[in-house]
Design a protein around this motif. Structure first.
Motif, PDB file in Angstrom:
ATOM      1  N   LEU A 195       0.864  -1.185   0.000  1.00 27.55           N
ATOM      2  CA  LEU A 195       0.000   0.000   0.000  1.00 27.55           C
ATOM      3  C   LEU A 195       0.896   1.229   0.000  1.00 27.55           C
ATOM      4  CD1 LEU A 195      -2.464  -1.035   2.880  1.00 27.55           C
ATOM      5  CD2 LEU A 195      -2.742  -1.439   0.438  1.00 27.55           C
ATOM      6  N   TYR A 196       0.618   2.135  -0.903  1.00 33.98           N
ATOM      7  CA  TYR A 196       1.414   3.361  -0.981  1.00 33.98           C
ATOM      8  C   TYR A 196       0.511   4.570  -0.821  1.00 33.98           C
ATOM      9  CZ  TYR A 196       4.921   0.397  -3.208  1.00 33.98           C
ATOM     10  OH  TYR A 196       5.824  -0.588  -3.481  1.00 33.98           O
ATOM     11  N   ILE A 199      -2.213   5.716  -7.589  1.00 34.66           N
ATOM     12  CA  ILE A 199      -2.417   4.261  -7.585  1.00 34.66           C
ATOM     13  C   ILE A 199      -1.848   3.728  -6.287  1.00 34.66           C
ATOM     14  CG2 ILE A 199      -0.444   3.185  -8.767  1.00 34.66           C
ATOM     15  CD1 ILE A 199      -3.846   2.163  -9.713  1.00 34.66           C
ATOM     16  N   ASN A 200      -2.734   3.280  -5.451  1.00 36.96           N
ATOM     17  CA  ASN A 200      -2.365   3.079  -4.063  1.00 36.96           C
ATOM     18  C   ASN A 200      -1.982   1.660  -3.710  1.00 36.96           C
ATOM     19  OD1 ASN A 200      -3.043   5.821  -3.316  1.00 36.96           O
ATOM     20  ND2 ASN A 200      -5.121   5.233  -3.773  1.00 36.96           N
ATOM     21  N   THR A 201      -2.330   0.719  -4.554  1.00 41.02           N
ATOM     22  CA  THR A 201      -2.105  -0.661  -4.150  1.00 41.02           C
ATOM     23  C   THR A 201      -1.387  -1.440  -5.242  1.00 41.02           C
ATOM     24  OG1 THR A 201      -4.308  -1.185  -4.982  1.00 41.02           O
ATOM     25  CG2 THR A 201      -4.097  -0.829  -2.638  1.00 41.02           C
ATOM     26  N   LEU A 254      -9.324  -4.013  -0.919  1.00 43.45           N
ATOM     27  CA  LEU A 254      -8.748  -3.360  -2.095  1.00 43.45           C
ATOM     28  C   LEU A 254      -9.876  -3.148  -3.094  1.00 43.45           C
ATOM     29  CD1 LEU A 254      -5.538  -5.539  -2.697  1.00 43.45           C
ATOM     30  CD2 LEU A 254      -5.885  -3.683  -1.066  1.00 43.45           C
ATOM     31  N   LEU A 275     -10.170   3.090  -8.873  1.00 44.82           N
ATOM     32  CA  LEU A 275      -9.106   4.039  -8.507  1.00 44.82           C
ATOM     33  C   LEU A 275      -7.946   3.394  -7.745  1.00 44.82           C
ATOM     34  CD1 LEU A 275     -10.918   7.293  -7.269  1.00 44.82           C
ATOM     35  CD2 LEU A 275     -10.215   6.684  -9.566  1.00 44.82           C
ATOM     36  N   GLY A 276      -7.969   2.061  -7.563  1.00 49.68           N
ATOM     37  CA  GLY A 276      -6.930   1.463  -6.723  1.00 49.68           C
ATOM     38  C   GLY A 276      -7.050   1.890  -5.270  1.00 49.68           C
ATOM     39  N   LEU A 277      -8.274   2.232  -4.853  1.00 48.80           N
ATOM     40  CA  LEU A 277      -8.485   2.646  -3.463  1.00 48.80           C
ATOM     41  C   LEU A 277      -8.310   1.452  -2.530  1.00 48.80           C
ATOM     42  CD1 LEU A 277     -11.782   4.667  -3.989  1.00 48.80           C
ATOM     43  CD2 LEU A 277      -9.556   5.643  -3.421  1.00 48.80           C
ATOM     44  N   PHE A 278      -8.007   1.739  -1.271  1.00 51.23           N
ATOM     45  CA  PHE A 278      -8.011   0.658  -0.294  1.00 51.23           C
ATOM     46  C   PHE A 278      -8.566   1.165   1.023  1.00 51.23           C
ATOM     47  CE2 PHE A 278      -3.775   2.598   0.091  1.00 51.23           C
ATOM     48  CZ  PHE A 278      -3.684   2.804   1.451  1.00 51.23           C
ATOM     49  N   TYR A 326      -6.891   0.097 -12.536  1.00 54.00           N
ATOM     50  CA  TYR A 326      -7.844   1.141 -12.881  1.00 54.00           C
ATOM     51  C   TYR A 326      -7.157   2.482 -12.671  1.00 54.00           C
ATOM     52  CZ  TYR A 326     -12.329   3.563 -13.000  1.00 54.00           C
ATOM     53  OH  TYR A 326     -13.387   4.362 -13.342  1.00 54.00           O
ATOM     54  N   VAL A 327      -6.817   3.156 -13.740  1.00 44.08           N
ATOM     55  CA  VAL A 327      -6.136   4.450 -13.640  1.00 44.08           C
ATOM     56  C   VAL A 327      -7.051   5.493 -14.244  1.00 44.08           C
ATOM     57  CG1 VAL A 327      -4.088   5.771 -14.252  1.00 44.08           C
ATOM     58  CG2 VAL A 327      -3.888   3.358 -13.690  1.00 44.08           C
TER      59      VAL A 327
END
Lengths: 335, 269
Positions: free
Chosen positions: A210-211, A215-217, B145, B149-152, B254-255
């Motif tokens: 996780l960053y 793009i967080n993951t 996850l 948006l690549g959210l977590f 997903y960007v």
């Protein structure tokens, strides 16, 4: 500004007996820099004195014992300024205006050595102890890792690239790195992010990174399946990992050609990029990374980078929504 | 591809239409959608047995891990989280009702967070029929996850309590606890900017969401959502959502900021 200086002169002259160093810190466009840290160190005693610049970029270090000093000025995203052998005398005021150069770094975690060094300055030493292990005996890489330092010196700071790639890197640097993916809230990429801090969560079949970055993951699959065939190119590619003894070997392919190999050197790559990361956790507090970057489309030969991260058990990953209020790109100036 | 669709249309018909188009057109073409997931019970013909019992962790707790996506029946809640309420019974504050009505005209469409590559809300995430999420359950931590948006999200199960002065964020700060077979997740620390659903029901910075996750069997996850936001609603209200497991697949990248084309097509009145 002139008024401020006069005030400094008078107050210093009448109220203090030590020496004074004062001045203004600005950038190459003569814009004042507020919040910069100024530090002087007495060459004879080693005593240190600190000040921070005001909103107008001014600083004052007063009541200094006379002698010879080394002065340094630091500001996140700017190159550190150091000047040695500054002699000051009692009741005298030395004016020293400082110009800081852009460090060429974004204000986000993982964007260069100086920034990460600044982040590290106030961090306590990592905890000590043995390598934590999973139930199956493999090292557990989980934890919050603070931004990395470069590994042992002597390793190449930049790749040996093909002519076209050298040209692209040069142009990007001349353009103030304005077109970097990060400046547009696009993913920085694996080679830029790896080893530059983040939270790892490891399960028997998966390593999640996780960053707090666009793009967080990132997922590294540890369940033994191979890279799928005919991968569509993506920003982060496809990563699988396997254990070689206590080293986790992460193999990644399937990249698009839009990320940069790293922010400082600004080298491009092609879709032939192949990254092998070798992670070792030699003890509780450290994570070592040796990363080999291979791309026959852009590099003459593979480039190996080494980084070391410290465990920071008190830190936690923050929500980072880059798209919200992204003001960076519009302020970047093309040279 | 299923990942390129944004929940940013008010029109439910359009929404259903797009989802059918996606369901028919794309799942077999996407790249790592065909990775067999280990540990899935299978019938004799090798298909995942989604009605098998829910898996358990060594500590006896249900294991919620897996890639999940909202059931088709969630569609009405995606558009209107209060779909089960009669208009007169819905405990909404007048200002929030007025704002929702204004948003439903489409006048504020360019301000919709997801149209600007900003995060969706937790209710939209949990209901979503087109953008899956992946749950990774560890003893002290459940991670979610999101493909979108690549959210977590991190849900802490280590006994910590919610902060009294949390950082305002889009996805909030979550702690969880087990109530029998149900994982109860409490989340606060919101920034007040999120839209709870397609219609644009608002929430404020005092929003407190409670999610009760229960894995009914191997292939089904029920989620009861409770919205508690006294600034926007006169009392807490709940909605029941259902998710199903997506076996043998994973999240796609997903960007949103790449090639973003939505906002300029949004027309305000």
């Amino acid at each position: 500004m002139r008024l401020t200086v006069l005030f400094v002169l008078t107050s210093a002259a009448f109220a203090q007996s030590g020496a004074t160093i004062t001045g203004k810190v600005s950038d190459v466009f003569s814009e004042a820099i507020s919040g910069a840290s100024i530090q002087v160190k007495n060459a004879a005693t080693g005593e240190e004195y600190k000040a921070t610049t005001t909103g107008a970029g001014e600083y004052i270090l007063d009541k200094l014992p006379p002698g010879t000093y080394e002065l340094s000025a630091t500001m996140i995203t700017m190159k550190r300024y150091v000047r040695q052998d500054i002699a000051v005398q009692a009741e005298k005021i030395l004016r020293l205006d400082i110009t800081l150069e852009d460090g060429g770094q974004l204000g986000t975690v993982g964007d260069g050595d100086r920034f990460t060094a600044a982040l590290r300055q106030n961090k306590p030493a990592p905890p000590s102890g043995p390598t934590p292990r999973m139930q199956d005996g493999k090292p557990d890489l989980s934890g919050f890792w603070s931004p990395a330092q470069r590994g042992p010196s002597g390793q190449p700071r930049k790749p040996e690239a093909l002519v076209w790639a050298e040209g692209v890197a040069k142009e990007r640097i001349q353009n103030n790195r304005r077109d970097s993916p990060q400046a547009q809230c696009l993913p920085a990429g694996v080679t830029t992010s790896a080893g530059l801090g983040g939270k790892f969560v490891q399960t028997p079949t998966l390593l999640v990174m996780l960053y707090d970055n666009a793009i967080n993951t990132r997922q590294v699959f540890l369940d033994g399946h191979a890279h799928p065939k005919d991968l569509e190119p993506t920003w982060l590619g496809h990563s699988i990992g396997h254990w070689a003894g206590d080293t986790l070997v992460v193999d990644s392919i399937g990249f698009n050609d839009k990320t940069w190999l790293d922010f400082d050197t600004a080298y491009p790559h092609t879709e032939m990029l192949h990254v092998v990361e070798r992670y070792r956790r030699p003890d509780l507090g450290h994570l070592e990374l040796e990363m080999t970057i291979e791309d026959p489309g852009a590099l003459q030969k593979p480039w190996t980078v080494m980084r070391v991260s410290n465990l920071d058990p008190k830190d936690e990953i923050m929500e980072h929504i880059c798209t919200e209020n992204n003001k960076y790109a519009e302020h970047l100036v093309v040279k | 591809m299923r990942s390129t669709w944004l929940l940013n249309r008010v029109d439910v018909l359009k929404l259903v239409g797009i989802s059918i188009l996606l369901a028919v057109g794309f799942p077999t073409t996407a790249q790592w959608l065909n990775v067999p997931t280990k540990g899935i019970p299978r019938t004799k013909d090798g298909k995942p047995d989604l009605s098998a019992p829910a898996p358990q962790k060594p500590d006896g707790k249900p294991d919620l891990s897996g890639v999940w996506e909202g059931d088709r029946q969630n569609l009405k809640y995606l558009a209107n989280l209060a779909a089960d309420f009669k208009p007169d019974d819905f405990p909404i504050q007048p200002w929030a009702e007025a704002l929702t009505k204004e948003r439903m005209t489409g006048a504020d469409e360019s301000e919709r967070p997801t149209a600007n590559c900003l995060p969706y809300s937790i209710p939209v995430a949990d209901a979503n029929t087109n953008s899956p999420l992946k749950i990774i359950q560890e003893p002290d931590l459940v991670m979610i996850l999101h493909e979108f948006l690549g959210l977590f999200r991190q849900i802490f199960l280590d006994g910590r309590t919610l902060s009294k002065d949390p950082n305002p964020t889009w996805m909030g700060y979550s702690v969880g606890r087990w109530d029998g077979d149900t994982l109860v997740v409490d989340t606060t620390g919101f920034n007040g900017k999120t839209w709870l659903d397609g219609n644009g029901h608002p929430a404020t910075d005092v929003l407190h969401i409670t999610e009760r996750f229960r894995r009914r069997d191997f292939g089904h996850l029920d989620v009861q959502l409770t919205i508690d936001d006294p600034k926007a609603y006169t009392k807490p209200w709940s909605v029941d959502l259902a998710m199903h497991l997506l076996p043998d697949t994973d999240l796609l990248e997903y960007v949103c900021n790449e090639n973003e084309k939505d906002v300029k097509h949004m027309v305000g009145k």
